[in-house]
Design an enzyme around this catalytic site. Sequence first.
Site, mmCIF file in Angstrom:
data_model
loop_
_atom_site.group_PDB
_atom_site.id
_atom_site.type_symbol
_atom_site.label_atom_id
_atom_site.label_comp_id
_atom_site.label_asym_id
_atom_site.label_seq_id
_atom_site.Cartn_x
_atom_site.Cartn_y
_atom_site.Cartn_z
ATOM 1 N N HIS A 97 0.868 -1.184 0.000
ATOM 2 C CA HIS A 97 0.000 0.000 0.000
ATOM 3 C C HIS A 97 0.905 1.234 0.000
ATOM 4 C CE1 HIS A 97 -4.205 -0.997 -0.047
ATOM 5 N NE2 HIS A 97 -3.978 -2.031 0.749
ATOM 6 N N ASP A 142 -4.903 2.006 1.985
ATOM 7 C CA ASP A 142 -5.241 1.371 3.254
ATOM 8 C C ASP A 142 -5.793 2.402 4.238
ATOM 9 O OD1 ASP A 142 -2.684 2.537 3.191
ATOM 10 O OD2 ASP A 142 -1.869 1.201 4.715
ATOM 11 N N HIS A 173 11.413 0.302 -27.170
ATOM 12 C CA HIS A 173 11.815 -1.087 -27.382
ATOM 13 C C HIS A 173 12.082 -1.336 -28.859
ATOM 14 C CE1 HIS A 173 10.889 -2.229 -23.281
ATOM 15 N NE2 HIS A 173 9.705 -1.650 -23.401
ATOM 16 N N TYR A 212 -8.963 8.155 -17.596
ATOM 17 C CA TYR A 212 -9.546 8.956 -16.527
ATOM 18 C C TYR A 212 -9.681 10.413 -16.976
ATOM 19 C CZ TYR A 212 -8.140 5.064 -13.459
ATOM 20 O OH TYR A 212 -7.961 3.843 -12.873
ATOM 21 N N GLU A 269 0.092 8.277 11.291
ATOM 22 C CA GLU A 269 -1.236 7.759 11.635
ATOM 23 C C GLU A 269 -2.054 8.708 12.509
ATOM 24 O OE1 GLU A 269 -0.663 2.954 11.348
ATOM 25 O OE2 GLU A 269 0.007 3.926 13.195
#
Length: 393
Positions: free
Chosen positions: A104, A109, A245, A302, A373
């Site tokens: 994550h 998370d 490539h 998006y 946190e």
Amino acid sequence: MDLVEKLKNDVKEIEDWIIQIRRKIHENPELSYKEYSTSKLVAETLRKLGIEVEEGVGLPTAVVGKIRGNKPGKTVALRADMDALPVEETSDVEFKSKVKGVMHACGHDTHVAMLLGGAYLLVKNKDLISGEIRLIFQPAEEDGGLGGAKPMIEAGVMNGVDYVFGIHISSSYPSGVFATRKGPIMATPDAFKIVVHGKGGHGSAPHETIDPIFISLQIANAIYGITARQIDPVQPFVISITTIHSGTKDNIIPDDAEMQGTIRSLDENVRSKAKDYMRRIVSSICGIYGATCEVKFMEDVYPITVNNPEVTDEVMKILSSISTVVETEPVLGAEDFSRFLQKAPGMYFFLGTRNEKKGCIYPNHSSKFCVDEDVLKLGALAHALLAIKFSNK
């Protein structure tokens, strides 16, 4: 006691609970479309809170929770994405990823944990809700192609929604600071592929070949000139060629060469111009050297993430009651939360997690990405506060 103080007191009760949920998800990260354990945890947690749950909304791992108020009002959607990244975690935390090569590294998370925290607060203060609060737990934001928002929308997740909000954790801002802006806040990611078809031959006789590598280099230089000479310099815009490539051996000029990359822009006119310039550049250079070419752009990428100006003004005032709010510059990353904003007015915003004392200094997508946190309770508080305020509009 006013609403803000009530929610601040309530969130203190669950701060450790939110952190433990985050750590459990962090230890068990799952890639796009494979968020089975995460979605199971989400659904079980919502049901324990007494929330109506619908699973498999558009995708097998999508989860939607619904909290209905006791009186008519607006429908407010809150969204958290759930997927992790193919990154080997190198941070040294006690809850380090247990899955090799998956991490994550973008904070999803924390998004799940904060929205579950918000759900707890909303249930506890259900008497303050009008209308409906819709909790959207979305898979596959990191897919970068179709993404998880589109199939959920097609399955009806935004039907009847009046407002929609989303939070993203970010190490670009100090811990606890909310950052947003009116109008475009994130770019659209136009992925492209260019294939040059030449004529191979021996490396000692390039005059007998149509060298696709040489031609590709001319194309690459010319493409980078789009930014410098074709696009207004005040417009946020970037082109990056990220893969080239071709060839198999030192003495063989190959038949073909392939390049891939991305165009990032915040304006539809700029976006259209850039793609047109690229097509013309590739066609012209290939024509000069006798090669043929293909230019392909990924379809249905998006959209630009555009915050509703009026909603943003109001949200910034509301969030300033719980923390510092700053106006940010646009970001050239991309987000399929943009699809939700095409269906209802709303706002996407960042919650800062940069804390140098705790070593939370690494950028999103880094193998050492770290979250302070202490900010998670703020995210939960923001979800609940916005949901209650806008459901009563």
